[in-house]
Design a protein around this motif. Structure first.
Motif, mmCIF file in Angstrom:
data_model
loop_
_atom_site.group_PDB
_atom_site.id
_atom_site.type_symbol
_atom_site.label_atom_id
_atom_site.label_comp_id
_atom_site.label_asym_id
_atom_site.label_seq_id
_atom_site.Cartn_x
_atom_site.Cartn_y
_atom_site.Cartn_z
ATOM 1 N N LEU A 90 -4.771 10.382 2.955
ATOM 2 C CA LEU A 90 -5.354 10.159 1.688
ATOM 3 C C LEU A 90 -7.188 10.663 1.840
ATOM 4 C CD1 LEU A 90 -4.586 6.679 0.573
ATOM 5 C CD2 LEU A 90 -3.476 8.940 -0.152
ATOM 6 N N HIS A 100 -3.349 12.119 -9.881
ATOM 7 C CA HIS A 100 -3.269 13.218 -8.765
ATOM 8 C C HIS A 100 -2.817 14.412 -9.428
ATOM 9 C CE1 HIS A 100 -2.502 15.021 -5.025
ATOM 10 N NE2 HIS A 100 -0.841 15.406 -5.467
ATOM 11 N N GLY A 151 -5.249 13.626 -1.720
ATOM 12 C CA GLY A 151 -4.561 13.794 -0.397
ATOM 13 C C GLY A 151 -3.924 14.849 -0.183
ATOM 14 N N ALA A 160 -7.016 11.087 -7.618
ATOM 15 C CA ALA A 160 -6.531 10.506 -6.350
ATOM 16 C C ALA A 160 -6.022 11.725 -5.471
ATOM 17 C CB ALA A 160 -5.076 9.705 -6.563
ATOM 18 N N ALA A 209 1.008 -1.254 -0.038
ATOM 19 C CA ALA A 209 -0.048 0.189 0.110
ATOM 20 C C ALA A 209 0.942 1.182 0.029
ATOM 21 C CB ALA A 209 -1.091 -0.025 1.199
ATOM 22 N N LEU A 226 1.345 6.899 -6.629
ATOM 23 C CA LEU A 226 0.117 7.919 -6.963
ATOM 24 C C LEU A 226 0.554 9.250 -6.809
ATOM 25 C CD1 LEU A 226 -2.956 5.772 -5.817
ATOM 26 C CD2 LEU A 226 -2.511 6.593 -8.125
ATOM 27 N N PHE A 227 1.290 9.524 -5.612
ATOM 28 C CA PHE A 227 1.559 10.959 -5.485
ATOM 29 C C PHE A 227 2.848 11.415 -5.627
ATOM 30 C CE2 PHE A 227 -2.249 9.403 -2.915
ATOM 31 C CZ PHE A 227 -3.072 10.222 -3.333
ATOM 32 N N GLU A 232 0.685 3.975 -3.011
ATOM 33 C CA GLU A 232 0.600 5.605 -2.492
ATOM 34 C C GLU A 232 1.600 6.425 -3.044
ATOM 35 O OE1 GLU A 232 -0.496 6.027 1.564
ATOM 36 O OE2 GLU A 232 -1.971 4.197 1.381
ATOM 37 N N THR A 282 -10.365 8.047 -2.233
ATOM 38 C CA THR A 282 -9.458 7.225 -2.608
ATOM 39 C C THR A 282 -8.781 6.348 -1.424
ATOM 40 O OG1 THR A 282 -8.330 9.599 -3.412
ATOM 41 C CG2 THR A 282 -6.756 8.012 -2.838
ATOM 42 N N ARG A 283 -8.909 6.456 -0.445
ATOM 43 C CA ARG A 283 -8.535 5.551 0.567
ATOM 44 C C ARG A 283 -9.532 4.127 0.330
ATOM 45 N NH1 ARG A 283 -4.621 3.273 2.400
ATOM 46 N NH2 ARG A 283 -3.944 5.107 3.508
ATOM 47 N N LEU A 329 -8.564 2.097 -2.638
ATOM 48 C CA LEU A 329 -7.444 1.514 -2.648
ATOM 49 C C LEU A 329 -7.411 0.210 -1.833
ATOM 50 C CD1 LEU A 329 -4.749 4.273 -2.629
ATOM 51 C CD2 LEU A 329 -5.129 2.592 -4.119
#
Length: 277
Positions: free
Chosen positions: A258, A277, A249, A247, A129, A136-137, A133, A262-263, A266
């Motif tokens: 997040l 994002h 956050g 996404a 995870a 993604l970010f 993340e 999004t959370r 995922l």
């Protein structure tokens, strides 16, 4: 030119699910791309404590963990090569070996020079995870996030999760080449989650129509459901085989938080989701 896809593969403590690999390679092939996989093996630092060594054989435990990681890397590489032959898609496999806590930063950095990433974190794996993340970010690009079990998946129809925000707009722009290939698009708006401007959906439909995409809007209430689950359920009910969403956050002093949707997506993936994002 074909799209370039980046596929990070974990080997420790939980190997990347092979069901997710299948969906990822299938999607990349369907979109006419080529895949570069980064297979990460674990390098565990030796514990420098005489007391710990008196209680257990720490060196043997470390060696066993690294051996499991190495064996998983070989098995997953073989599976990737099999899938590449099956779907007739170009594949490059890289190997990397780092400390477990350095994996997320390494993978995010590697992802920055590809068009899109392919992610399939195992359920209940905090390490995977964290990698997802980070990509993604921190990679600066979009990613497909695939379920690791049974799920709906096809390119005949797509859903777009729309709240009128920046992340949703970025996701639609990044997904446009893919959306132009699907037969039907549904715009999903959870009316009891965020306030959506009355003209926002119409403007999105105009943008999609400019690209030759006729999209219908579906407004729904999530009631007691978490927004991530409600969006995915609405997408499946509309006949979509995938969903596009932003996404979201934000950072606090020492952690990255997040957004709820999004959370939720995922943590409980029910169909392939294209996130940006």
């Amino acid at each position: 030119m074909p799209m370039t896809f980046f596929l990070p593969v974990s080997t420790y403590p939980d190997p990347t699910p092979t069901a997710g690999l299948l969906r990822a390679v299938d999607m990349a092939a369907s979109l006419g791309g080529e895949v570069t996989a980064l297979v990460h093996e674990v390098d565990i630092e030796e514990v420098r404590s005489a007391f710990a060594h008196m209680l257990i054989d720490v060196s043997a435990m470390i060696a066993a963990a690294e051996a499991r990681s190495h064996a998983a890397a070989a098995e997953l590489t073989a599976e990737l090569e099999h899938l590449a032959r099956r779907f007739r898609i170009p594949l490059t496999v890289r190997r990397a070996r780092t400390r477990p806590d350095a994996a997320a930063a390494l993978v995010a950095s590697e992802a920055r020079t590809f068009d899109c990433s392919l992610l399939m974190p195992a359920r209940a794996s905090d390490d995977q995870a964290a990698v997802a993340e980070a990509v993604l970010f921190q990679s600066g690009g979009p990613a497909w996030v695939f379920p690791d079990g049974e799920a709906t998946a096809h390119l005949e129809s797509a859903a777009v999760a729309w709240d009128g925000g920046r992340a949703a707009a970025r996701a639609v722009r990044d997904a446009m080449p893919m959306l132009e290939t699907v037969g039907h698009v549904t715009i999903l708006c959870a009316t009891d989650d965020k306030t959506i401007g009355p003209t926002s959906v119409g403007h999105l439909q105009d943008q999609l129509r400019h690209h030759g995409i006729d999209a219908e809007a579906r407004l729904f209430t999530r009631a007691e459901q978490p927004v991530g689950a409600a969006l995915q359920q609405a997408a499946i009910e509309s006949g979509a085989g995938l969903m596009v969403m932003g996404a979201y956050g934000h950072s606090r002093v020492r952690e990255f938080i997040l957004g709820g949707a999004t959370r939720g997506v995922l943590d409980d993936r029910r169909l392939p989701v294209f996130m940006s994002h």
